[in-house]
Design an enzyme around this catalytic site. Structure first.
Site, PDB file in Angstrom:
ATOM      1  N   GLY A  38       0.841  -1.209   0.000  1.00  0.00           N
ATOM      2  CA  GLY A  38       0.000   0.000   0.000  1.00  0.00           C
ATOM      3  C   GLY A  38       0.868   1.249   0.000  1.00  0.00           C
ATOM      4  N   HIS A  39       1.854   1.267   0.925  1.00  0.00           N
ATOM      5  CA  HIS A  39       2.782   2.401   0.978  1.00  0.00           C
ATOM      6  C   HIS A  39       3.601   2.481  -0.314  1.00  0.00           C
ATOM      7  CE1 HIS A  39       2.555   1.121   5.361  1.00  0.00           C
ATOM      8  NE2 HIS A  39       2.128   2.367   5.430  1.00  0.00           N
ATOM      9  N   GLY A  79      -3.445   7.348   1.111  1.00  0.00           N
ATOM     10  CA  GLY A  79      -4.184   6.174   0.654  1.00  0.00           C
ATOM     11  C   GLY A  79      -5.670   6.285   0.943  1.00  0.00           C
ATOM     12  N   LYS A 100      -7.503   3.960   1.695  1.00  0.00           N
ATOM     13  CA  LYS A 100      -7.876   3.079   2.806  1.00  0.00           C
ATOM     14  C   LYS A 100      -8.245   3.893   4.040  1.00  0.00           C
ATOM     15  CE  LYS A 100      -6.271  -0.346   5.919  1.00  0.00           C
ATOM     16  NZ  LYS A 100      -5.600   0.450   6.945  1.00  0.00           N
ATOM     17  N   ASP A 101      -7.531   5.007   4.267  1.00  0.00           N
ATOM     18  CA  ASP A 101      -7.838   5.883   5.401  1.00  0.00           C
ATOM     19  C   ASP A 101      -8.661   7.062   4.898  1.00  0.00           C
ATOM     20  OD1 ASP A 101      -6.041   4.735   7.728  1.00  0.00           O
ATOM     21  OD2 ASP A 101      -4.895   4.611   5.885  1.00  0.00           O
ATOM     22  N   SER A 153      -2.466  -3.637   5.703  1.00  0.00           N
ATOM     23  CA  SER A 153      -2.313  -2.744   6.848  1.00  0.00           C
ATOM     24  C   SER A 153      -1.093  -3.200   7.628  1.00  0.00           C
ATOM     25  CB  SER A 153      -3.555  -2.835   7.750  1.00  0.00           C
ATOM     26  OG  SER A 153      -3.261  -2.323   9.033  1.00  0.00           O
TER      27      SER A 153
HETATM   28  P1  AMP Z   1       0.309   4.554   7.710  1.00  0.00           P
HETATM   29  O1  AMP Z   1       1.733   4.145   7.677  1.00  0.00           O
HETATM   30  O2  AMP Z   1      -0.636   3.470   8.121  1.00  0.00           O
HETATM   31  O3  AMP Z   1       0.080   5.871   8.403  1.00  0.00           O
HETATM   32  O4  AMP Z   1      -0.060   4.807   6.178  1.00  0.00           O
HETATM   33  C1  AMP Z   1       0.672   5.708   5.394  1.00  0.00           C
HETATM   34  C2  AMP Z   1      -0.077   5.970   4.130  1.00  0.00           C
HETATM   35  O5  AMP Z   1      -0.279   4.741   3.410  1.00  0.00           O
HETATM   36  C3  AMP Z   1      -1.477   6.546   4.396  1.00  0.00           C
HETATM   37  O6  AMP Z   1      -1.749   7.556   3.449  1.00  0.00           O
HETATM   38  C4  AMP Z   1      -2.364   5.352   4.220  1.00  0.00           C
HETATM   39  O7  AMP Z   1      -3.673   5.690   3.829  1.00  0.00           O
HETATM   40  C5  AMP Z   1      -1.642   4.603   3.120  1.00  0.00           C
HETATM   41  N1  AMP Z   1      -2.043   3.196   3.113  1.00  0.00           N
HETATM   42  C6  AMP Z   1      -2.080   2.353   4.173  1.00  0.00           C
HETATM   43  N2  AMP Z   1      -2.560   1.149   3.800  1.00  0.00           N
HETATM   44  C7  AMP Z   1      -2.825   1.232   2.477  1.00  0.00           C
HETATM   45  C8  AMP Z   1      -3.346   0.311   1.505  1.00  0.00           C
HETATM   46  N3  AMP Z   1      -3.680  -0.931   1.814  1.00  0.00           N
HETATM   47  N4  AMP Z   1      -3.485   0.760   0.228  1.00  0.00           N
HETATM   48  C9  AMP Z   1      -3.141   2.032  -0.105  1.00  0.00           C
HETATM   49  N5  AMP Z   1      -2.636   2.939   0.765  1.00  0.00           N
HETATM   50  C10 AMP Z   1      -2.491   2.543   2.028  1.00  0.00           C
END
Ligand code: AMP
Length: 284
Positions: free
Chosen positions: A36-37, A148, A150-151, A186
């Site tokens: 995702g990242h 993303g 997702k959030d 996630s």
């Molecule tokens: P985080 O590290 O969880 O704060 O996520 C960092 C970025 O990656 C945020 O913009 C999230 O929305 C995005 N993100 C997390 N999981 C996914 C996913 N499965 N698909 C796309 N983007 C994602």
């Protein structure tokens, strides 16, 4: 790829490229990088001349100390993955760099921050997110910042803060990346015990059931949500919420019309809290 730990060093590294008219893309993350990242980093790489990935587990957005303590951290692994996906700079500030002694300013985004994730995680959650993202945008001053879908509520909060505070950045949103069976990627998935992994599919099952019912002609949000909950119950998962909301304002929708509607869901599976969402669009 260069790893940078202080704001002055980040500014110094980006000054040259900025003066030379090179575009800067920012991808904020809390690390434990997954596809995702990486999809966001590759997207930034394709569009921008300089790609900055930030790695900061932001303590102020955690309402649960255990969740913060258990958050997976592995900088060396993240650095290798970020470099491979095309990052030029990995910005890894310490908590003291982001929140120096005497730190007293908070960005709060009213209304959008209140329901769903805001209600479950408390008002400090999105204040923590909005404050740290505002700071990261000020530190790096990117042309584009990537988040993303997702959030989804986080995206809505950030878009509103950027608009309200006249922050000169374009916000771009990448689609949710999933496991082959549909589970949204996630950083928390690694904490799912094998026995709970199958039940984690309940979120996607619930969203799929809502989508199918909508495609069959149902427009009543209460009925659509009940269908989603029933599909989740088949895997013995009860959502913290499963709601149909306006994707920009996060106000509740009673009946699905021609405008896109966001179906947002959160559930605990074992000890792990998961979220997911889907967009219902009249054209789809
Ligand atoms: P985080 O590290 O969880 O704060 O996520 C960092 C970025 O990656 C945020 O913009 C999230 O929305 C995005 N993100 C997390 N999981 C996914 C996913 N499965 N698909 C796309 N983007 C994602």
């Amino acid at each position: 790829m260069k790893t940078i730990r202080t704001v002055p060093d980040l500014r110094a590294a980006l000054n040259g490229p900025r003066r030379a008219g090179r575009s800067i893309g920012l991808v904020p993350t809390m690390g434990a990088l997954h596809e995702g990242h990486l999809s966001l980093i590759r997207r930034a790489r394709a569009q921008c001349d300089q790609v900055v990935v930030t790695l900061f587990v932001n303590p102020t957005q955690f309402n649960d100390h255990q969740d913060l303590a258990a958050y997976p951290r592995d900088e060396a692994r993240d650095a290798a993955l970020a470099a491979e996906a095309g990052a030029d700079v990995l910005f890894v500030p310490s908590p003291a760099e982001v929140y120096p002694r005497g730190f007293a300013t908070t960005v709060t985004v009213d209304e959008i921050s209140a329901p769903l994730e805001g209600a479950q995680r408390g008002p400090a959650h999105f204040a923590g997110v909005a404050t740290v993202v505002t700071k990261l945008l000020n530190m790096a001053q990117p042309d584009v910042a990537f988040f993303g879908q997702k959030d989804a509520q986080q995206v809505a909060v950030i878009r509103r803060a950027v608009r309200d505070l006249d922050i000169p950045v374009r916000i771009e949103v990448g689609e949710t990346i999933r496991e082959p069976d549909g589970l949204a990627l996630s950083s928390r998935n690694v904490r799912l015990p094998a026995a709970d992994r199958h039940r984690a599919l309940a979120l996607r099952r619930g969203l799929d059931a809502v989508r199918a019912c909508h495609a069959a002609g149902e427009r009543d949000a209460t009925i659509l949500a009940a269908i989603g909950r029933a599909a989740m119950a088949e895997l013995a998962v009860e959502p913290e919420y499963l709601e149909l909301v306006d994707p920009d304002t996060f106000t509740e929708i009673h009946s699905v019309g021609d405008e896109p509607v966001l179906v947002a869901v959160a559930a605990r599976v074992g000890d792990v809290r998961l979220i997911d969402n889907d967009i219902l669009d009249a054209g789809r």
